[in-house]
Design a protein around this motif. Structure first.
Motif, PDB file in Angstrom:
ATOM      1  N   THR B  58      52.654  24.861  52.061  1.00 57.38           N
ATOM      2  CA  THR B  58      51.705  25.328  51.044  1.00 57.38           C
ATOM      3  C   THR B  58      50.957  26.592  51.468  1.00 57.38           C
ATOM      4  O   THR B  58      50.068  27.047  50.731  1.00 57.38           O
ATOM      5  CB  THR B  58      50.686  24.209  50.763  1.00 57.38           C
ATOM      6  N   TYR B  89      53.496  32.654  48.348  1.00 51.69           N
ATOM      7  CA  TYR B  89      53.559  31.800  49.523  1.00 51.69           C
ATOM      8  C   TYR B  89      53.954  32.598  50.754  1.00 51.69           C
ATOM      9  O   TYR B  89      54.635  33.629  50.664  1.00 51.69           O
ATOM     10  CB  TYR B  89      54.576  30.675  49.290  1.00 51.69           C
ATOM     11  N   GLN B 117      50.743  19.100  46.152  1.00 48.18           N
ATOM     12  CA  GLN B 117      50.437  20.515  45.908  1.00 48.18           C
ATOM     13  C   GLN B 117      51.726  21.296  45.624  1.00 48.18           C
ATOM     14  O   GLN B 117      51.750  22.190  44.785  1.00 48.18           O
ATOM     15  CB  GLN B 117      49.713  21.090  47.132  1.00 48.18           C
ATOM     16  N   ALA B 118      52.790  20.935  46.315  1.00 48.48           N
ATOM     17  CA  ALA B 118      54.058  21.642  46.125  1.00 48.48           C
ATOM     18  C   ALA B 118      54.673  21.369  44.753  1.00 48.48           C
ATOM     19  O   ALA B 118      55.579  22.094  44.323  1.00 48.48           O
ATOM     20  CB  ALA B 118      55.038  21.255  47.223  1.00 48.48           C
ATOM     21  N   ASP B 121      54.635  24.342  42.790  1.00 50.43           N
ATOM     22  CA  ASP B 121      55.457  25.447  43.296  1.00 50.43           C
ATOM     23  C   ASP B 121      56.808  25.392  42.572  1.00 50.43           C
ATOM     24  O   ASP B 121      57.646  24.530  42.859  1.00 50.43           O
ATOM     25  CB  ASP B 121      55.620  25.255  44.815  1.00 50.43           C
TER      26      ASP B 121
END
Lengths: 446, 266
Positions: B58, B89, B117-118, B121
């Motif tokens: 992250t 990132y 959190q990913a 992404d």
């Protein structure tokens, strides 16, 4: 017509009947001479081949295409050139042109296809097999049945629910040498069985390892006609490189289990059979594996796995001393390969073995059985007609593949593992249990 | 608290090496370390490794990176929103995917916040979703349910598929909601997921789907119905299973499902 009751009539009748018709068959039904009479077109099993690489084309198409009980009705491959080439081959000696597909789901939609052969890379087996069973097809699925343990149980359950006749491609179950060896061991011709060693090294030798670290190749655009995203399917995404795709899949752990599943699905399957563990497995596993950190192939080049079964018998699986299975008992040993059957004493092998009390072998079939012939396919076709279970039924295929996966997991984790074969889970090791399953890349699911 | 092998950060950096041999070697070293940190006796080491891998997964781009918002976006709310939602990132997508994958091999809760959190992404989120699927914790379940608010039919289908392997009231509620999704592939996945949970009340949802949608959707709903029947039978609810199987026999389900019903009822 071979019988008064044709296949389609039988299927219709059995569909009205009960699941009881799908009972385990012995190997006594594996009659090599049964396939020679031409069947009427309406009696032929209309087969779709899914995956026509080396195995799908040179083995399944070769034998099934020549089998008078079969019509190759469709061919599917994500590589268009391979599909077309196999289609051309299938046309030889056939009046009907096979349908060609790039997506297995289109093939499965066809109501006029009775059965499918799945000869794709391992990471596709479970999805295709389950969808095929749910589409009402009978299945021949190449070994190893699975890429990971959890999917195998799901496959078994679906097969039982739909009454599917499914043969796993561990064809040594239909091979004369192995069947006889198993029969002799189970009849205690070498006394009390103490240890089995499965050798996964170079075929045709009694010494020598099989080591293939691979050669690095640059990432590149997939060749025209290859739908590489579909080739990957549920596997983690990778950019295309020839050393991952087609035959090379077997050396990449995202697509295969490596040597221990490639050959272990044959020899460990024989060990399971001799141990009468077709619906069970070992309880302790410890392994050492030589994983090649320089790549590109990530499977265990060197392997030595020790399994212990609940009855105390040990299975050792290794790849440095040739290829075959060795049974060691209190009174002697038997060594079996695809070419030879040897024993510590000639008398062990000379005594006749009846097939009546040991399902492994029927003396009457011996003369017909020549390595490389079609007993395993014929057993499948027999069972499609009789609705009995095949010589390498899905439960046995799942359990044999599990033995191989357990070895891989033990080698990767580098610690002793305890396995509960009834619950099919590791005991007291959450990290190991994670490796029983592999999430699929979206959108694929079982 | 055990410290992490100092080589770990070096290996993480090497995952993005243009020399594929170097990158491969680094991944294999990290993989071996991750797998061998798995025994129950190494809980602290798992937390430590999860933190290192997760922080790398992250980690934002360094200050001078391309993610800095250009001043010209001021006064343009749309472009400002684009810039604010385009996370930049430190590591390349391929590296982040590998890090997310490694986190899925650690049997500990500590990996979950990073994987959660990913999920934001876009390039690593499907692998993060896979790794959350491998994590049996409640927090992983919550993260997956939260991911149903994301966009993208393929990703959402994956999230639903991941939820299919779990059980509990919050899962059922989320799957029932997903079964009403306008995107058919998500809806189909939800039906299959509901079929894996031994609850006979799911039959009404699946049965309804068997009357609507395209021919392919209806066919899939019939397959899901047969799956639910088998799930019930396996869980011991034989009456519930028989009820569904009998309904299949009188429905417009295809022959394989009717055959399965006949086999089960015989």
């Amino acid at each position: 017509m071979r019988d008064a009751v044709g296949r389609r009539t039988f299927l219709k009748r059995s569909a009205m009947g009960s699941a009881a018709s799908l009972t385990p068959t012995g190997l006594l039904a594996v009659g090599a001479g049964q396939a020679q009479k031409p069947a009427a077109p309406s009696e032929r099993v209309r087969v779709g081949l899914i995956g026509v690489g080396v195995r799908g084309r040179d083995h399944h198409l070769r034998f099934l295409g020549a089998n008078p009980r079969v019509e190759i009705a469709a061919i599917c491959d994500v590589d268009r050139s391979r599909a077309d080439f196999a289609g051309q081959l299938a046309l030889r000696g056939s009046k009907r042109r096979p349908l060609i597909f790039g997506d297995f789901r289109s093939l499965l939609d066809r109501k006029d296809i009775d059965a499918v052969v799945i000869a794709t890379p391992d990471h596709w087996h479970s999805i295709i097999a389950i969808q095929a069973m749910e589409a009402g097809k009978d299945v021949y699925c190449e070994k190893p049945l699975t890429l990971f343990i959890a999917e195998g149980r799901r496959m078994v359950n679906v097969a039982r629910q739909y009454g599917t006749v499914i043969q796993v491609g561990s064809q040594q179950r239909s091979d004369w040498h192995f069947r006889r060896a198993v029969a002799l061991v189970r009849r205690q011709r070498i006394g009390r069985l103490k240890r089995i060693v499965t050798h996964l090294g170079n075929p045709g030798t009694t010494s020598g390892a099989f080591i293939n670290p691979g050669v690095w190749e640059p990432v590149q655009t997939p060749p025209e006609g290859l739908d590489f995203n579909m080739w990957l399917g549920p596997a983690p995404y990778h950019e295309y490189s020839p050393n991952r795709c087609h035959f090379e899949f077997r050396y990449n752990l995202d697509h295969s289990g490596g040597r221990i599943t490639d050959w272990g699905a044959h020899h460990n399957d024989i060990a399971q059979w001799a141990l009468d563990m077709d619906a069970s497995g070992p309880v302790r596993i410890e392994g050492k594996g030589g994983f090649n950190k320089a790549g590109p192939y990530d499977y265990a080049n060197y392997l030595e796995v020790h399994y212990t079964y609940g009855n105390g018998i040990e299975l050792v699986c290794e790849n440095e001393h040739g290829n075959g299975v060795r049974f060691e008992g209190s009174d002697g040993w038997i060594n079996v390969t695809r070419l030879r059957l040897d024993a510590s004493s000639p008398e062990i092998l000379t005594e006749p073995v009846s097939g009546q009390d040991i399902r492994a072998y029927d003396e009457k079939n011996k003369s017909e059985e020549i390595p490389g012939t079609d007993e395993h396919h014929n057993n499948w076709l027999d069972c499609i007609k009789s609705r009995q279970r095949c010589a390498a039924d899905i439960e046995t295929g799942h359990r044999s593949a599990t033995v191989c996966h357990l070895g891989n997991i033990a080698m990767r984790l580098g610690r002793k593992l305890e396995w509960d074969p009834d619950k099919e889970q590791f005991v007291g090791d959450a990290g190991a249990n994670i490796l029983k399953d592999k999430p699929f890349r979206a959108p694929w699911r079982l | 608290m055990p410290t992490t092998n100092p080589e770990v950060t070096q290996w993480i950096d090497q995952l993005g090496d243009p020399d594929q041999v170097v990158a491969y070697f680094a991944y294999q070293c990290l993989l071996e370390l991750t797998l061998r940190t798995g025994p129950p006796t190494q809980a602290e080491a798992q937390v430590c490794l999860a933190t290192v891998l997760g922080e790398a997964l992250t980690a934002p781009a360094r200050a001078s990176g391309a993610g800095a918002q250009p001043a010209s976006f001021a006064g343009n709310p749309f472009l400002a929103a684009v810039a604010s939602q385009t996370a930049s990132y430190r590591y390349a997508p391929r590296v982040r995917v590998q890090l997310a994958r490694l986190l899925g091999l650690l049997p500990c809760d500590s990996a979950v916040p990073f994987l959660k959190q990913a999920l934001m992404d876009l390039e690593a989120r499907d692998m993060a979703r896979c790794s959350l699927e491998s994590n049996a914790s409640e927090s992983a379940t919550e993260a997956l349910i939260g991911a149903l608010a994301a966009v993208g039919a393929t990703f959402l289908t994956g999230v639903v598929n991941s939820l299919a392997n779990r059980s509990g009231p919050s899962i059922v509620q989320a799957l029932r909601k997903a079964a009403q999704e306008p995107q058919p592939e998500v809806r189909d996945a939800a039906l299959m997921a509901l079929a894996a949970i031994p609850d006979s009340s799911h039959d009404s949802i699946i049965e309804q789907a068997a009357h609507t949608g395209s021919a392919a959707e209806r066919r899939l709903a019939h397959v899901a119905r047969a799956r639910l029947a088998e799930t019930l039978r396996a869980s011991g609810d034989k009456l519930g299973a028989a009820h569904i199987y009998r309904a299949i026999l009188t429905s417009d389900a295809e022959e394989p499902q009717k055959r399965a019903a006949r086999l089960a009822l015989a």
